[in-house]
Design an enzyme around this catalytic site. Structure first.
Site, PDB file in Angstrom:
ATOM      1  N   LYS A  94      83.376  24.992  54.349  1.00 25.18           N
ATOM      2  CA  LYS A  94      84.510  24.050  54.252  1.00 25.18           C
ATOM      3  C   LYS A  94      84.420  22.958  55.305  1.00 25.18           C
ATOM      4  O   LYS A  94      85.323  22.769  56.140  1.00 25.18           O
ATOM      5  CB  LYS A  94      85.861  24.769  54.364  1.00 25.18           C
ATOM      6  CG  LYS A  94      86.140  25.723  53.214  1.00 25.18           C
ATOM      7  CD  LYS A  94      87.578  26.237  53.246  1.00 25.18           C
ATOM      8  CE  LYS A  94      87.861  27.214  52.138  1.00 25.18           C
ATOM      9  NZ  LYS A  94      87.171  28.518  52.309  1.00 25.18           N
ATOM     10  N   ASP A  97      84.779  17.109  58.486  1.00 27.84           N
ATOM     11  CA  ASP A  97      84.741  16.108  59.569  1.00 27.84           C
ATOM     12  C   ASP A  97      84.036  14.827  59.124  1.00 27.84           C
ATOM     13  O   ASP A  97      83.684  14.675  57.958  1.00 27.84           O
ATOM     14  CB  ASP A  97      84.062  16.739  60.800  1.00 27.84           C
ATOM     15  CG  ASP A  97      84.703  16.281  62.097  1.00 27.84           C
ATOM     16  OD1 ASP A  97      84.965  15.060  62.235  1.00 27.84           O
ATOM     17  OD2 ASP A  97      84.924  17.124  62.989  1.00 27.84           O
TER      18      ASP A  97
HETATM   19  O1  S5P Z   1      91.371  27.715  48.196  1.00 24.68           O
HETATM   20  C1  S5P Z   1      90.598  28.576  48.565  1.00 24.68           C
HETATM   21  C2  S5P Z   1      89.249  28.294  48.812  1.00 24.68           C
HETATM   22  C3  S5P Z   1      88.395  29.319  49.177  1.00 24.68           C
HETATM   23  S1  S5P Z   1      86.703  28.991  49.258  1.00 24.68           S
HETATM   24  N1  S5P Z   1      91.018  29.865  48.715  1.00 24.68           N
HETATM   25  C4  S5P Z   1      90.193  30.876  49.108  1.00 24.68           C
HETATM   26  O2  S5P Z   1      90.644  32.024  49.192  1.00 24.68           O
HETATM   27  N2  S5P Z   1      88.855  30.608  49.403  1.00 24.68           N
HETATM   28  C5  S5P Z   1      87.949  31.662  49.923  1.00 24.68           C
HETATM   29  O3  S5P Z   1      87.810  32.666  48.935  1.00 24.68           O
HETATM   30  C6  S5P Z   1      88.461  32.363  51.187  1.00 24.68           C
HETATM   31  O4  S5P Z   1      87.958  31.728  52.345  1.00 24.68           O
HETATM   32  C7  S5P Z   1      87.923  33.778  51.039  1.00 24.68           C
HETATM   33  O5  S5P Z   1      86.610  33.840  51.566  1.00 24.68           O
HETATM   34  C8  S5P Z   1      87.844  33.977  49.530  1.00 24.68           C
HETATM   35  C9  S5P Z   1      89.005  34.745  48.932  1.00 24.68           C
HETATM   36  O6  S5P Z   1      89.048  36.050  49.423  1.00 24.68           O
HETATM   37  P1  S5P Z   1      90.020  37.179  48.813  1.00 24.68           P
HETATM   38  O7  S5P Z   1      89.784  38.350  49.701  1.00 24.68           O
HETATM   39  O8  S5P Z   1      91.413  36.663  48.866  1.00 24.68           O
HETATM   40  O9  S5P Z   1      89.530  37.417  47.392  1.00 24.68           O
END
Ligand code: S5P
Length: 261
Positions: A94, A97
Protein backbone atom coordinates in the site's frame (compact mmCIF):
# COMPACT_ATOMS: atom_id res chain seq x y z
CA UNK A 1 -17.91 -27.44 -22.14
CA UNK A 2 -18.78 -24.58 -19.87
CA UNK A 3 -19.49 -21.26 -21.47
CA UNK A 4 -16.56 -18.89 -20.88
CA UNK A 5 -18.08 -15.52 -21.78
CA UNK A 6 -15.83 -12.97 -20.15
CA UNK A 7 -14.11 -15.82 -18.33
CA UNK A 8 -10.57 -15.94 -17.01
CA UNK A 9 -9.33 -18.01 -19.97
CA UNK A 10 -10.53 -15.51 -22.58
CA UNK A 11 -9.18 -12.63 -20.56
CA UNK A 12 -5.78 -14.33 -20.31
CA UNK A 13 -5.59 -14.40 -24.08
CA UNK A 14 -6.54 -10.77 -24.61
CA UNK A 15 -4.45 -9.36 -21.76
CA UNK A 16 -1.39 -7.44 -22.85
CA UNK A 17 0.38 -7.43 -19.49
CA UNK A 18 2.47 -10.50 -18.72
CA UNK A 19 1.42 -10.59 -15.05
CA UNK A 20 -2.29 -10.38 -15.91
CA UNK A 21 -1.92 -13.17 -18.43
CA UNK A 22 -0.01 -15.32 -15.99
CA UNK A 23 -2.53 -14.70 -13.22
CA UNK A 24 -5.55 -15.59 -15.37
CA UNK A 25 -3.75 -18.69 -16.69
CA UNK A 26 -2.98 -19.85 -13.15
CA UNK A 27 -6.57 -19.21 -12.07
CA UNK A 28 -7.93 -21.19 -14.98
CA UNK A 29 -5.50 -24.10 -14.76
CA UNK A 30 -5.72 -24.48 -10.97
CA UNK A 31 -9.42 -23.54 -10.92
CA UNK A 32 -9.01 -21.05 -8.14
CA UNK A 33 -9.67 -17.37 -7.58
CA UNK A 34 -8.44 -17.49 -4.00
CA UNK A 35 -5.61 -15.23 -2.83
CA UNK A 36 -4.38 -16.16 0.62
CA UNK A 37 -3.57 -13.20 2.84
CA UNK A 38 -0.76 -14.73 4.90
CA UNK A 39 -0.80 -12.19 7.72
CA UNK A 40 1.41 -14.06 10.16
CA UNK A 41 4.36 -12.77 12.14
CA UNK A 42 6.74 -15.72 11.94
CA UNK A 43 8.72 -16.64 8.83
CA UNK A 44 8.26 -20.35 9.49
CA UNK A 45 4.49 -19.88 9.67
CA UNK A 46 4.48 -17.84 6.44
CA UNK A 47 6.49 -20.46 4.54
CA UNK A 48 4.44 -23.31 5.98
CA UNK A 49 1.19 -21.60 4.94
CA UNK A 50 2.53 -20.96 1.43
CA UNK A 51 3.69 -24.54 1.02
CA UNK A 52 0.58 -26.16 2.49
CA UNK A 53 -2.02 -23.95 0.82
CA UNK A 54 -0.04 -23.10 -2.33
CA UNK A 55 -1.81 -25.73 -4.45
CA UNK A 56 -5.17 -24.09 -3.65
CA UNK A 57 -4.40 -20.45 -4.46
CA UNK A 58 -3.60 -18.18 -7.39
CA UNK A 59 -1.64 -15.77 -5.20
CA UNK A 60 -0.21 -15.39 -1.73
CA UNK A 61 -0.43 -11.89 -0.31
CA UNK A 62 2.21 -10.85 2.19
CA UNK A 63 2.76 -8.03 4.68
CA UNK A 64 6.49 -8.63 4.78
CA UNK A 65 7.03 -5.88 7.38
CA UNK A 66 4.99 -7.68 10.04
CA UNK A 67 7.43 -10.60 10.24
CA UNK A 68 9.22 -10.59 13.60
CA UNK A 69 12.16 -12.49 12.13
CA UNK A 70 12.53 -11.23 8.56
CA UNK A 71 15.64 -12.16 6.64
CA UNK A 72 16.25 -12.04 2.88
CA UNK A 73 16.31 -15.85 2.94
CA UNK A 74 12.58 -15.89 3.68
CA UNK A 75 11.67 -14.24 0.40
CA UNK A 76 14.05 -16.50 -1.53
CA UNK A 77 12.26 -19.50 -0.05
CA UNK A 78 8.87 -17.95 -0.72
CA UNK A 79 9.79 -17.50 -4.40
CA UNK A 80 10.84 -21.16 -4.56
CA UNK A 81 7.52 -22.25 -3.07
CA UNK A 82 5.64 -19.97 -5.48
CA UNK A 83 7.40 -21.59 -8.43
CA UNK A 84 6.76 -25.06 -7.06
CA UNK A 85 3.01 -24.53 -6.61
CA UNK A 86 2.53 -22.01 -9.43
CA UNK A 87 1.13 -18.97 -7.64
CA UNK A 88 1.99 -15.27 -7.74
CA UNK A 89 3.39 -13.30 -4.82
CA UNK A 90 1.62 -10.09 -3.91
CA UNK A 91 3.27 -7.80 -1.35
CA UNK A 92 0.48 -5.67 0.11
CA UNK A 93 2.69 -2.62 0.67
CA UNK A 94 0.00 0.00 0.00
CA UNK A 95 2.47 2.62 -1.18
CA UNK A 96 1.15 6.11 -0.57
CA UNK A 97 3.98 8.63 -1.02
CA UNK A 98 5.55 10.81 -3.72
CA UNK A 99 7.19 9.09 -6.67
CA UNK A 100 10.74 9.72 -5.54
CA UNK A 101 10.11 8.17 -2.12
CA UNK A 102 8.18 5.09 -3.27
CA UNK A 103 10.93 4.41 -5.78
CA UNK A 104 13.33 3.73 -2.87
CA UNK A 105 10.68 1.97 -0.80
CA UNK A 106 9.87 -0.47 -3.61
CA UNK A 107 13.36 -1.41 -4.81
CA UNK A 108 15.47 -0.69 -1.73
CA UNK A 109 15.41 -0.68 2.05
CA UNK A 110 15.46 -3.92 3.99
CA UNK A 111 12.82 -5.68 1.89
CA UNK A 112 13.71 -4.95 -1.77
CA UNK A 113 10.11 -5.75 -2.68
CA UNK A 114 10.56 -5.40 -6.45
CA UNK A 115 13.12 -8.25 -6.40
CA UNK A 116 10.66 -10.92 -5.32
CA UNK A 117 7.05 -9.71 -5.48
CA UNK A 118 5.13 -10.12 -8.74
CA UNK A 119 2.40 -7.73 -7.66
CA UNK A 120 2.27 -4.85 -5.23
CA UNK A 121 -0.34 -2.16 -4.59
CA UNK A 122 -0.58 1.58 -4.13
CA UNK A 123 -3.02 4.24 -3.08
CA UNK A 124 -3.98 6.52 -5.95
CA UNK A 125 -4.21 9.49 -3.54
CA UNK A 126 -0.83 11.07 -4.47
CA UNK A 127 -1.68 11.11 -8.20
CA UNK A 128 0.12 9.46 -11.09
CA UNK A 129 3.63 10.34 -9.81
CA UNK A 130 3.38 7.35 -7.48
CA UNK A 131 3.04 5.07 -10.50
CA UNK A 132 5.96 6.74 -12.25
CA UNK A 133 8.12 6.18 -9.15
CA UNK A 134 7.18 2.51 -8.80
CA UNK A 135 7.62 1.89 -12.49
CA UNK A 136 11.06 3.47 -12.42
CA UNK A 137 12.03 1.26 -9.49
CA UNK A 138 10.91 -1.86 -11.34
CA UNK A 139 13.51 -0.99 -13.96
CA UNK A 140 11.07 -1.69 -16.77
CA UNK A 141 10.65 -5.35 -15.79
CA UNK A 142 7.61 -6.76 -17.54
CA UNK A 143 7.00 -9.30 -14.76
CA UNK A 144 6.18 -6.66 -12.15
CA UNK A 145 2.75 -5.11 -11.71
CA UNK A 146 0.69 -2.93 -9.41
CA UNK A 147 -2.91 -2.77 -8.23
CA UNK A 148 -4.42 0.60 -7.35
CA UNK A 149 -6.59 0.83 -4.27
CA UNK A 150 -9.89 2.10 -5.63
CA UNK A 151 -11.99 1.18 -2.61
CA UNK A 152 -11.33 -0.20 0.84
CA UNK A 153 -13.24 -2.83 2.74
CA UNK A 154 -13.44 -0.82 5.94
CA UNK A 155 -16.33 1.01 7.55
CA UNK A 156 -16.33 4.79 6.98
CA UNK A 157 -13.48 4.72 4.47
CA UNK A 158 -13.10 7.93 2.50
CA UNK A 159 -13.11 6.60 -1.08
CA UNK A 160 -16.10 8.08 -2.91
CA UNK A 161 -17.27 7.75 -6.52
CA UNK A 162 -15.11 10.63 -7.77
CA UNK A 163 -12.01 9.08 -6.18
CA UNK A 164 -12.89 5.68 -7.61
CA UNK A 165 -13.42 7.00 -11.14
CA UNK A 166 -10.17 8.98 -11.06
CA UNK A 167 -8.37 5.83 -9.89
CA UNK A 168 -9.75 3.83 -12.83
CA UNK A 169 -8.60 6.60 -15.19
CA UNK A 170 -5.09 6.45 -13.71
CA UNK A 171 -5.03 2.71 -14.27
CA UNK A 172 -6.13 3.12 -17.89
CA UNK A 173 -3.31 5.58 -18.48
CA UNK A 174 -0.66 3.21 -17.05
CA UNK A 175 -1.65 -0.16 -18.45
CA UNK A 176 2.00 -1.16 -18.78
CA UNK A 177 2.27 -1.39 -14.98
CA UNK A 178 -1.17 -1.09 -13.35
CA UNK A 179 -3.15 -4.29 -13.92
CA UNK A 180 -6.19 -3.69 -11.76
CA UNK A 181 -7.64 -2.75 -8.42
CA UNK A 182 -8.25 -3.46 -4.81
CA UNK A 183 -11.99 -2.87 -4.56
CA UNK A 184 -15.22 -4.20 -3.10
CA UNK A 185 -17.14 -4.17 -6.41
CA UNK A 186 -16.11 -4.25 -10.05
CA UNK A 187 -14.99 -0.72 -10.91
CA UNK A 188 -13.74 -1.09 -14.50
CA UNK A 189 -15.32 -2.61 -17.59
CA UNK A 190 -11.90 -3.23 -19.17
CA UNK A 191 -11.55 -7.05 -19.28
CA UNK A 192 -7.77 -6.66 -18.83
CA UNK A 193 -8.33 -5.14 -15.39
CA UNK A 194 -8.26 -7.59 -12.47
CA UNK A 195 -10.40 -6.89 -9.41
CA UNK A 196 -9.01 -8.14 -6.09
CA UNK A 197 -11.39 -8.00 -3.13
CA UNK A 198 -10.41 -8.16 0.55
CA UNK A 199 -12.81 -8.49 3.46
CA UNK A 200 -14.06 -11.98 2.61
CA UNK A 201 -15.41 -14.67 4.92
CA UNK A 202 -17.83 -17.53 4.46
CA UNK A 203 -20.42 -15.54 6.44
CA UNK A 204 -20.88 -11.75 6.33
CA UNK A 205 -19.69 -9.86 9.40
CA UNK A 206 -17.09 -7.46 10.78
CA UNK A 207 -14.14 -7.32 13.16
CA UNK A 208 -13.58 -4.97 16.11
CA UNK A 209 -11.60 -2.42 14.07
CA UNK A 210 -13.76 -1.53 11.10
CA UNK A 211 -13.11 -4.49 8.81
CA UNK A 212 -16.28 -5.61 6.98
CA UNK A 213 -16.78 -9.04 5.43
CA UNK A 214 -18.69 -10.19 2.37
CA UNK A 215 -19.07 -13.78 1.14
CA UNK A 216 -17.25 -15.26 -1.88
CA UNK A 217 -20.60 -15.57 -3.63
CA UNK A 218 -21.47 -11.91 -3.12
CA UNK A 219 -18.02 -10.71 -4.20
CA UNK A 220 -17.57 -12.88 -7.29
CA UNK A 221 -21.11 -13.46 -8.53
CA UNK A 222 -23.03 -10.34 -7.53
CA UNK A 223 -20.27 -7.73 -7.45
CA UNK A 224 -18.30 -9.00 -10.44
CA UNK A 225 -14.86 -9.11 -8.84
CA UNK A 226 -12.20 -11.65 -9.86
CA UNK A 227 -10.08 -12.63 -6.87
CA UNK A 228 -11.09 -13.10 -3.24
CA UNK A 229 -8.47 -12.15 -0.66
CA UNK A 230 -8.87 -14.17 2.53
CA UNK A 231 -6.80 -13.76 5.68
CA UNK A 232 -8.16 -14.64 9.09
CA UNK A 233 -11.00 -16.67 7.61
CA UNK A 234 -8.26 -19.18 6.87
CA UNK A 235 -5.33 -18.37 9.17
CA UNK A 236 -7.42 -18.31 12.37
CA UNK A 237 -9.01 -21.64 11.57
CA UNK A 238 -8.03 -24.81 13.43
CA UNK A 239 -7.83 -26.61 10.08
CA UNK A 240 -6.39 -24.16 7.58
CA UNK A 241 -6.26 -26.64 4.71
CA UNK A 242 -9.91 -27.55 5.10
CA UNK A 243 -10.96 -23.91 5.41
CA UNK A 244 -8.87 -22.81 2.41
CA UNK A 245 -10.47 -25.61 0.39
CA UNK A 246 -13.91 -24.32 1.39
CA UNK A 247 -13.03 -20.77 0.25
CA UNK A 248 -11.48 -22.04 -2.96
CA UNK A 249 -14.56 -24.11 -3.78
CA UNK A 250 -16.97 -21.29 -2.89
CA UNK A 251 -15.03 -18.73 -4.96
CA UNK A 252 -14.78 -21.02 -7.97
CA UNK A 253 -18.44 -22.07 -7.82
CA UNK A 254 -19.46 -18.39 -7.75
CA UNK A 255 -17.27 -17.70 -10.79
CA UNK A 256 -18.64 -20.66 -12.74
CA UNK A 257 -22.18 -19.46 -12.01
CA UNK A 258 -21.32 -15.93 -13.09
CA UNK A 259 -19.86 -16.88 -16.44
CA UNK A 260 -22.45 -19.50 -17.28
CA UNK A 261 -25.57 -17.48 -16.41
O1 S5P B 1 -9.39 -2.37 1.86
C1 S5P B 1 -8.63 -3.26 2.17
C2 S5P B 1 -7.46 -3.52 1.46
C3 S5P B 1 -6.65 -4.58 1.82
S1 S5P B 1 -5.33 -5.01 0.80
N1 S5P B 1 -8.93 -4.08 3.22
C4 S5P B 1 -8.13 -5.12 3.61
O2 S5P B 1 -8.49 -5.83 4.55
N2 S5P B 1 -6.93 -5.36 2.94
C5 S5P B 1 -5.99 -6.41 3.39
O3 S5P B 1 -6.63 -7.67 3.26
C6 S5P B 1 -5.57 -6.29 4.86
O4 S5P B 1 -4.37 -5.54 4.97
C7 S5P B 1 -5.37 -7.74 5.28
O5 S5P B 1 -4.06 -8.15 4.96
C8 S5P B 1 -6.34 -8.51 4.40
C9 S5P B 1 -7.66 -8.87 5.07
O6 S5P B 1 -7.45 -9.73 6.14
P1 S5P B 1 -8.66 -10.47 6.91
O7 S5P B 1 -7.97 -11.20 8.01
O8 S5P B 1 -9.61 -9.43 7.38
O9 S5P B 1 -9.27 -11.42 5.89
Amino acid sequence: VRCDRGGYRKRAVLSKHLVTRKLFEIMESKQTNLCLSADVVSSADLLDLADTLGPLVCAVKTHIDILDDFSPKVVDQLVEIANKHNFLIFEDRKFADIGNTVKSQYAGGAYKISDWSDITNAHSLPGSGIIEGLKAASGGRKDRACLLIAEMSTKNNLANDVYKEATVKMAEEHGDFVIGFICTSKVSKNPQHVHFTPGVKLKPGKDAMGQQYLTPDEVIKNRGCDVIIVGRGITDSANRLQEATAFRNAGWAAYVQRVSS
